[in-house]
Design a protein around this motif. Structure first.
Motif, PDB file in Angstrom:
ATOM      1  N   ASP A 149       3.927  -7.524  -0.705  1.00  0.00           N
ATOM      2  CA  ASP A 149       3.352  -8.324   0.381  1.00  0.00           C
ATOM      3  C   ASP A 149       2.514  -7.439   1.300  1.00  0.00           C
ATOM      4  O   ASP A 149       1.389  -7.801   1.675  1.00  0.00           O
ATOM      5  CB  ASP A 149       4.460  -9.017   1.176  1.00  0.00           C
ATOM      6  CG  ASP A 149       3.898  -9.813   2.356  1.00  0.00           C
ATOM      7  OD1 ASP A 149       3.263 -10.858   2.116  1.00  0.00           O
ATOM      8  OD2 ASP A 149       4.076  -9.369   3.509  1.00  0.00           O
ATOM      9  N   LEU A 150       3.052  -6.280   1.667  1.00  0.00           N
ATOM     10  CA  LEU A 150       2.296  -5.349   2.515  1.00  0.00           C
ATOM     11  C   LEU A 150       1.035  -4.876   1.801  1.00  0.00           C
ATOM     12  O   LEU A 150      -0.043  -4.780   2.406  1.00  0.00           O
ATOM     13  CB  LEU A 150       3.171  -4.155   2.878  1.00  0.00           C
ATOM     14  CG  LEU A 150       2.519  -3.081   3.754  1.00  0.00           C
ATOM     15  CD1 LEU A 150       2.093  -3.661   5.098  1.00  0.00           C
ATOM     16  CD2 LEU A 150       3.471  -1.897   3.953  1.00  0.00           C
ATOM     17  N   GLY A 199      -0.683  -6.479  -0.211  1.00  0.00           N
ATOM     18  CA  GLY A 199      -1.664  -7.545  -0.220  1.00  0.00           C
ATOM     19  C   GLY A 199      -2.404  -7.679   1.102  1.00  0.00           C
ATOM     20  O   GLY A 199      -3.469  -8.301   1.166  1.00  0.00           O
ATOM     21  N   ARG A 200      -1.829  -7.072   2.162  1.00  0.00           N
ATOM     22  CA  ARG A 200      -2.450  -7.150   3.491  1.00  0.00           C
ATOM     23  C   ARG A 200      -3.182  -5.873   3.878  1.00  0.00           C
ATOM     24  O   ARG A 200      -4.114  -5.918   4.674  1.00  0.00           O
ATOM     25  CB  ARG A 200      -1.364  -7.463   4.532  1.00  0.00           C
ATOM     26  CG  ARG A 200      -0.751  -8.854   4.372  1.00  0.00           C
ATOM     27  CD  ARG A 200       0.249  -9.155   5.465  1.00  0.00           C
ATOM     28  NE  ARG A 200       1.544  -8.518   5.253  1.00  0.00           N
ATOM     29  CZ  ARG A 200       2.042  -7.556   6.005  1.00  0.00           C
ATOM     30  NH1 ARG A 200       1.317  -7.081   7.030  1.00  0.00           N
ATOM     31  NH2 ARG A 200       3.224  -7.045   5.773  1.00  0.00           N
ATOM     32  N   LEU A 201      -2.740  -4.735   3.317  1.00  0.00           N
ATOM     33  CA  LEU A 201      -3.377  -3.452   3.594  1.00  0.00           C
ATOM     34  C   LEU A 201      -3.672  -2.746   2.273  1.00  0.00           C
ATOM     35  O   LEU A 201      -2.885  -2.865   1.315  1.00  0.00           O
ATOM     36  CB  LEU A 201      -2.454  -2.557   4.423  1.00  0.00           C
ATOM     37  CG  LEU A 201      -2.402  -2.752   5.935  1.00  0.00           C
ATOM     38  CD1 LEU A 201      -1.306  -1.867   6.518  1.00  0.00           C
ATOM     39  CD2 LEU A 201      -3.741  -2.415   6.567  1.00  0.00           C
TER      40      LEU A 201
END
Length: 395
Positions: free
Chosen positions: A196-197, A199-201
């Motif tokens: 998830d992280l 996918g954001r950074l």
């Protein structure tokens, strides 16, 4: 290393003692050094910590070269640490993407963070284990404010203000003293959180080379890395750290050189071909990346058998992506007959390679009762339902 040993070690006396001990190469050296230091009246905690560090520094030279002489380690931390030369390649990708601030979440003893800071990146290094975080802080101290170390769980750390993250999930199961990896359902940090992280950074995620490929996120670049014949890791790159159009990559590092094979997807295997004059074994990174077909087409080689990672051709080739063997002859697979054939040829030194057959090379070597002055390679595999024993020489 226990906290008491760490406390004893992180003193001027402790650090000076580690430097004075120098290299320790054998168990006999360890025993002699411990006896000498205890006889001099030093405390058990200090002796244990200093001798342990001297031994680890000796082992760490393979990964960190001369830098090992001023670093501190745990046994598990050293085993899990990225080689400095590979860490430098990872760091270069962050720099080339234009990033200046990186969070290393799960930094261990600081191997990757050392590479990041070494090329001028600002690093926030985090580890959940108190002793390991303290050692990382010591190892990164020469970089001053450019490398900040925190003792915390990765999930609890704010990544506001960083450009990208480096993650090493599946940490050791029981802290700094253990080397076992946790199960798929119990990774730390949890894989769902990691992806998830990522996918954001923009992220680089270090995983074991046998990681379940079905869990690699869509759109990410998966890069397998082999060093001197051993496949050491898979790195999943996301966001701007993933190269456009690259979804599969095999990086092969051997000696002072490196070569990389990239593709947009898994490659289809080539057709099976009858045994030729040469057998080629793809590097582990190529096999894991499922790019054997790309290599085979480049070498004009065929598969020796379906689903088995051996290629064959009639022409000698030079490629960083395969180890090549010139076939001498086919030998019997029965152990007694094989042993007799090898002795008749004077083979006393035998490298045993095998794929697709249930053979323990160490056990087989004992049964072969080798003697003689010649050296060769024995390749054991199968074609269909037939076992194959090939006597060969490395090219």
């Amino acid at each position: 290393m226990e906290l008491a040993e760490l406390t004893a070690l992180l003193t001027p006396e402790g650090l000076r003692l580690v430097d004075e001990i120098g290299a320790i190469d054998t168990p006999a050296d360890v025993a002699a050094t411990v006896s000498r230091l205890r006889a001099a009246g030093l405390s058990p905690e200090l002796v244990s910590a200093a001798v342990g560090q001297a031994r680890l520094r000796t082992r760490a030279r393979q990964k960190f070269g001369e830098f090992a002489e001023r670093m501190l380690f745990t046994r598990a931390g050293l085993e899990q640490a990225t080689r400095l030369a590979i860490g430098a390649r990872h760091a270069g990708r962050f720099r080339d993407a234009g990033f200046a601030r990186v969070a290393d979440l799960g930094c261990g003893i600081g191997g990757d963070a050392l590479a990041f800071a070494g090329i001028g990146l600002q690093v926030l290094a985090v580890d959940a284990d108190e002793v390991t975080a303290a050692l990382a802080a010591y190892n990164l101290a020469p970089f001053g404010d450019a490398a900040v170390v925190r003792h915390a769980r990765a999930e609890e750390v704010s990544v506001d203000g960083v450009d990208a993250v480096w993650l090493d999930p599946a940490r050791r199961e029981a802290g700094h003293g253990a080397t076992a990896r946790v199960g798929a359902a119990d990774w730390s940090p949890p894989l769902d959180w990691v992806f998830d992280l990522a996918g954001r950074l923009p992220a680089g995620i270090k995983l074991g080379p046998a990681f379940d490929r079905t869990r690699i996120p869509d759109g990410a670049e998966a890069q397998w890395i082999s060093v001197d014949g051993s496949t050491i890791e898979l790195v999943v790159w996301t966001g701007a750290l993933a190269r456009p159009g690259v979804r599969r990559a095999a990086l092969v590092v051997r000696g002072g050189g490196a070569a990389e094979l990239t593709a947009s997807a898994d490659a289809e295997d080539v057709a099976v071909r009858p045994l030729g004059a040469f057998v080629h074994e793809p590097e582990g990174a190529v096999i894991r990346a499922r790019l054997i077909g790309e290599v085979a087409r480049d070498l004009d080689a065929g598969m020796l058998a379906p689903g088995i990672a051996y290629l064959t051709s009639d022409a000698a080739v030079t490629s960083p992506f395969v180890q090549t063997f010139r076939v001498r002859e086919q030998l019997p697979t029965d152990v007694k007959a094989l042993s007799r054939a090898l002795r008749e040829r004077g083979i006393g030194t035998l490298e045993i390679k095998k794929r697709g057959v249930d053979v323990d090379p160490a056990t087989l070597r004992t049964k072969l009762k080798l003697r003689g002055s010649e050296a060769a390679t024995l390749i054991l595999t199968r074609v269909g339902g037939t076992r194959l024993a090939l006597l060969a020489d490395r090219v």
